[in-house]
Write a protein that holds these residues in place. Sequence first.
Motif, PDB file in Angstrom:
ATOM      1  N   MET A   1       0.879  -1.116  -0.072  1.00  0.00           N
ATOM      2  CA  MET A   1       0.033  -0.124  -0.002  1.00  0.00           C
ATOM      3  C   MET A   1       1.121   1.364   0.006  1.00  0.00           C
ATOM      4  SD  MET A   1      -1.421   2.747   1.811  1.00  0.00           S
ATOM      5  CE  MET A   1      -0.392   2.442   3.141  1.00  0.00           C
ATOM      6  N   ASP A 197      -0.818  -7.167   7.102  1.00  0.00           N
ATOM      7  CA  ASP A 197      -0.186  -6.726   5.702  1.00  0.00           C
ATOM      8  C   ASP A 197       0.639  -8.075   5.138  1.00  0.00           C
ATOM      9  OD1 ASP A 197       0.646  -5.434   3.491  1.00  0.00           O
ATOM     10  OD2 ASP A 197       1.772  -3.674   4.690  1.00  0.00           O
ATOM     11  N   GLU A 230       4.765  -7.122  -3.587  1.00  0.00           N
ATOM     12  CA  GLU A 230       4.019  -5.976  -3.690  1.00  0.00           C
ATOM     13  C   GLU A 230       4.622  -4.675  -2.928  1.00  0.00           C
ATOM     14  OE1 GLU A 230       0.894  -3.029  -1.981  1.00  0.00           O
ATOM     15  OE2 GLU A 230       2.475  -4.514  -0.811  1.00  0.00           O
ATOM     16  N   GLU A 231       5.484  -5.045  -1.867  1.00  0.00           N
ATOM     17  CA  GLU A 231       6.053  -3.781  -1.194  1.00  0.00           C
ATOM     18  C   GLU A 231       7.131  -3.053  -2.102  1.00  0.00           C
ATOM     19  OE1 GLU A 231       4.892  -2.955   1.515  1.00  0.00           O
ATOM     20  OE2 GLU A 231       3.577  -4.675   2.347  1.00  0.00           O
ATOM     21  N   HIS A 340       0.114   0.058  10.843  1.00  0.00           N
ATOM     22  CA  HIS A 340       0.655  -0.154   9.630  1.00  0.00           C
ATOM     23  C   HIS A 340       2.036  -0.102   9.331  1.00  0.00           C
ATOM     24  CE1 HIS A 340       0.524   0.834   5.042  1.00  0.00           C
ATOM     25  NE2 HIS A 340       0.773  -0.450   5.094  1.00  0.00           N
ATOM     26  N   HIS A 341       2.888  -1.000   8.605  1.00  0.00           N
ATOM     27  CA  HIS A 341       4.208  -0.770   8.552  1.00  0.00           C
ATOM     28  C   HIS A 341       5.041  -0.669   9.815  1.00  0.00           C
ATOM     29  CE1 HIS A 341       3.992  -0.700   3.731  1.00  0.00           C
ATOM     30  NE2 HIS A 341       3.514  -1.949   4.206  1.00  0.00           N
TER      31      HIS A 341
HETATM   32 ZN    ZN Z   1       2.561  -3.163   2.917  1.00  0.00          ZN
END
Ligand code: ZN
Length: 372
Positions: A1, A197, A230-231, A340-341
């Motif tokens: 994301m 995630d 994805e990352e 997140h992260h």
């Molecule tokens: Zn991520």
Amino acid sequence: MSYVARIALRHRYAAAERRQNAAHGASRGSVSAIMPALKGKKTGQIQILAALWGARTLASCLILSFALIACAREKSTDAAPTASSTLLPTAMNSDDSAPKPSINSARAMQYVRDVVAFGPRPIGSPNHKKVENYIVSHLRGITVEDDAFTADTPEGKFPLRNIIAKFPGTRDGIIVIAGHYDTNYPLRNTGYVGANDGGSSTAILLELANQFRGKKREGCSVWLVWTDGEEAVKQWSATDSLYGTRQLAENWQKDGTLKKIKAFLLTDMIGDAELNIEQDLNSTPWLEKLVLQAATRLGYQSHFFGRSIPVEDDHLPFVHMGVPSADLIDLDYGYNNVFHHTPQDTLDKLSPKSLEIVGAVLMETVRLLDKM
Ligand SMILES: [Zn+2]
């Protein structure tokens, strides 16, 4: 994301008022979609107006409100790059006698636990290889295809692998359900395990494989795709992110698969116990509308589309190539997305109920797509 979404989050509170007024009607595109806004916020005002000014004045006010909301919708749609601005007719209105789908959420949660137990799973790591093997070991008896390639990244070359499980249907067309299994690369030495995630998306797809396994599909083919890379490896950008899906979309464009894809449904960060799936402004409006229709039939609509933000995620390469796509993602992971992260993205924040909600809504969306 992505970074874009994080910026959007920073402005969340300043934008809250605007979102309530504009985005609520933003791309749902129907009077029924506007009704919750009227119900939720304006009922009191409407009643006072009715008492003071009478029904005729009320009617004028309503017309004005609808006009304003319509303008906001148009603006918002213009601003959002979407694959298609056409609102296709949705599937025939709910056949309420059809059984409501559900999944085995306890089993899905166990998959998250198993995946997290491998530890950090960034590309190029032994743990990444372990999770690949884990996924494939759960797909026995299913046609599995590998899309393996070497990605050129700012940190060097990495072997990547998208894993595709195919469930052939009786009708033309393919419904793809995807989610990534790699974990954040820059956090690889922090103990970061990406329960939500990377973990939740891997697990929900494994459970969906159980649901589709061994059953004759009366409808489109369903392909489940565990996407890789994805990352970002350094900093999120168009070239440092979405390695797996950029490659996959290109391959599928070359071999003609892309034209057959009826819908690309993406899941990412869907395990948060407080589940709030975003209305993503980069997704295809008619497909998001269908997802909401599915959620509503199952009574899960309060977990969907409370706010509208543009999200950069694995669906983008497909959106850019004109494939109808919807990203089911919750970017309100802890207060102000605080987990997140971070190494706090751990199992204790997740709930099997959230996996159940997303899994069932995906299955219901597939059912609706089969009827279109
Ligand atoms: Zn991520």
